[in-house]
Design an enzyme around this catalytic site. Structure first.
Site: not given
Ligand code: GLN
Length: 537
Positions: A385, A511, A513
């Site tokens: 992410c 994600h 995970e």
């Molecule tokens: N801050 C980034 C976004 O909002 C990544 C978010 C995250 O890592 N869950 O796109």
């Protein structure tokens, strides 16, 4: 099997927090599932946030995201990892959500002029959310874990609601209370008084536990169990020892030895079903406990002081390590402490680098330095992410030579917004539940590392972000050697980037995970660890 009437199990905790109610609930659910029952687990959280999505990870650890896009308590991650089946919004209810729903009804006039009160309106709403999971006839047993510790003011409405449910449901409902039996080293004794007091606190609220699970560092003697049974009005065989073990994944095995599942089924009037087949589970434990090799992964984030902030990543590394017959050690590295001068020293013992998800500007530059180090030195790299976004920013700055390249999350006025706010996010001002959340499809390019890992072209993965790869730059990146190898088939959002000319450099906007389980370790984590093992040679 689907039983005639759904059974409900309420799990409460006493003496201290962090006793592991979630793990006990998950372990019991696992055993019941292995006996042929359909089981789900729900977490009732007494705080006033509508969900944990707006919470700083320092408060309650990671925010776990379900397939249907609910931002939930990290215990739901345990439920999924143990049961290998998805949870949903209905599996996590907070005081905030209950109140919001009651207040909305009040505004609509649904209460017909009545005074709206904690009892019965809030408690009725809680009861509705508890029974909802059982109402679809999808589950034989619904386990509801009540967050917090008995005696907390905040959890009182929940305790009262489940007391009423027990009164209404009779033998279709059951209470399990988890407590601590501390060991006083000065006198060399295990002490039952805290357990007695916490059961008293429950009794004051009208709840008589049916089963007691006692957390302990030392084996409990039959005499001690008898004493607890006598003072707490619980059958002796319903006093269950839960001794400290080296991994949470051993708890189901211990609970089976202690016959927690059998006593619960007996009390609920259900047949024992088939003997639990935990062969695959035990095979996992065997591999986990007898690793042939060991690797070290640098986990770079800004909440590294609190490992729970990265719970699902840690667990996914355990699952994928076991799949590769290797122990994965995590080197926790605070992103704010990384710079060009010290990066080599900080990661020199590490065989792979993960850059964790995150929000906001703090620690960003250190993460960029780490991504550059991994790229240049052929160290296996997994960006998750924000970690993927960092890899993109680093590539733009150092390979494409857009020296001010950034995400507009960090720098709104950058001339090269290689990561930018998603179109549908532009009008959004509320913070709660408004990100791109939940499972979305992704189409993978053949011949990519991710395709090889999954072994199929179309995948579904969970998201939680507002920003995206800005595809006006796509050609620049691809020409220079960073490829978009996973794309959302409908919106064309870039979800996966890879550097083919690197042993293993993968960034994913989703994600992975969240969906790694004991029985199905996530393919990307498995492939990453495999690459790490090769690199460590
Ligand atoms: N801050 C980034 C976004 O909002 C990544 C978010 C995250 O890592 N869950 O796109």
């Amino acid at each position: 099997m689907i039983v005639a009437t759904t059974k409900y199990i309420f799990v409460t905790g006493g003496v201290t927090s962090s006793l592991g109610k979630g793990i006990i609930a998950s372990s019991l659910a696992k055993l019941l599932q292995a006996r042929g029952y359909k089981v789900t687990i729900q977490k009732l959280d007494p705080y006033i946030n509508v969900d944990p999505g707006t919470l700083n990870p320092y408060e309650h650890g990671e925010c776990y995201v379900t397939e249907d896009g609910a931002e939930t308590d990290l215990d739901l991650g345990h439920y999924e990892r143990f049961l290998n089946s998805p949870t949903s919004q209905a599996n996590n209810v907070t005081t905030g959500r209950i109140y919001q729903s009651v207040i909305n009804k009040e505004r609509r006039g649904d209460y017909l002029g009545k005074t709206v009160q904690i009892i019965p309106h809030i408690t009725d709403e809680i009861k509705k959310y508890v029974k909802f999971l059982g109402s679809k006839r999808k589950f034989d047993v619904v386990i509801s874990e009540i967050g917090g510790t008995v005696g907390d003011i905040e959890s009182l409405p929940f305790i009262e609601a489940v007391r009423q449910l027990k009164w209404e449901m009779g033998s279709d409902a059951l209470f399990i209370h988890l407590t601590l039996v501390p060991y006083l080293s000065a006198s060399g004794e295990l002490k039952t008084k805290p357990t007695q007091h916490s059961v008293k606190a429950l009794l004051e609220n009208g709840v008589q536990p049916d089963v007691l699970v006692l957390r302990t560092e030392h084996t409990l003697s039959p005499g001690l169990k008898e004493k607890v049974a006598l003072f707490c009005n619980v059958n002796k065989e319903a006093v269950i020892e839960s001794i400290d073990v080296s991994t949470i994944y051993e708890v189901p095995i211990k609970m089976k030895e202690e016959k927690l599942d059998e006593i619960v089924l007996k009390k609920l009037g259900l047949p024992l079903g088939v003997a639990p087949d935990l062969k695959q589970w035990n095979e996992f434990l065997l591999r986990f406990k007898n690793p042939k090799k060991e690797v070290k992964i640098a986990l770079i984030g800004k909440y590294v002081e609190l490992h729970d902030a990265y719970k699902s990543i840690c667990e996914a590394l355990i699952h994928s390590g076991a799949a590769n017959e290797c122990r994965v050690k995590i080197e926790w590295i605070h992103s704010e402490k990384i710079n060009e001068e010290n990066i080599e020293r900080k990661v020199k013992d590490c065989d792979g680098i993960i850059i964790a998800p995150g929000f906001g500007h703090r620690g960003i530059e250190g993460k960029i330095v780490a991504a550059k180090y991994a790229r240049i030195n052929n160290v296996p790299f997994f960006g998750i992410c924000l970690g993927m976004q960092i890899a993109v920013i680093e590539f733009a700055r150092n390979v494409l030579k857009f020296s001010d390249a950034d995400s507009t999350e960090m720098n709104e006025s950058t001339k090269h917004p290689v990561i930018d706010l998603m179109e549908e996010q532009k009008e959004i001002t509320d913070k709660g539940g408004t990100m791109r959340l939940g499972a979305y499809a992704c189409q993978l390019k053949k011949d990519s590392k991710v395709y090889n890992a999954y072994g199929k072209p179309k995948i579904m993965e969970r998201h939680r972000h507002r920003y995206e790869f800005n595809d006006t730059y796509l050609k620049n990146f691809e020409d220079a050697g960073m490829k978009a190898v996973g794309v959302n088939p409908e919106t064309k959002l870039v979800e996966v980037v890879e550097i083919p000319n690197h042993p293993w450099f993968v960034g994913v906007q989703f994600h992975p995970e969240y969906s790694s389980t004991v029985l199905q370790p996530h393919p990307l984590f498995v492939a990453f660890i495999k690459a790490v093992l090769e690199h460590s040679k």
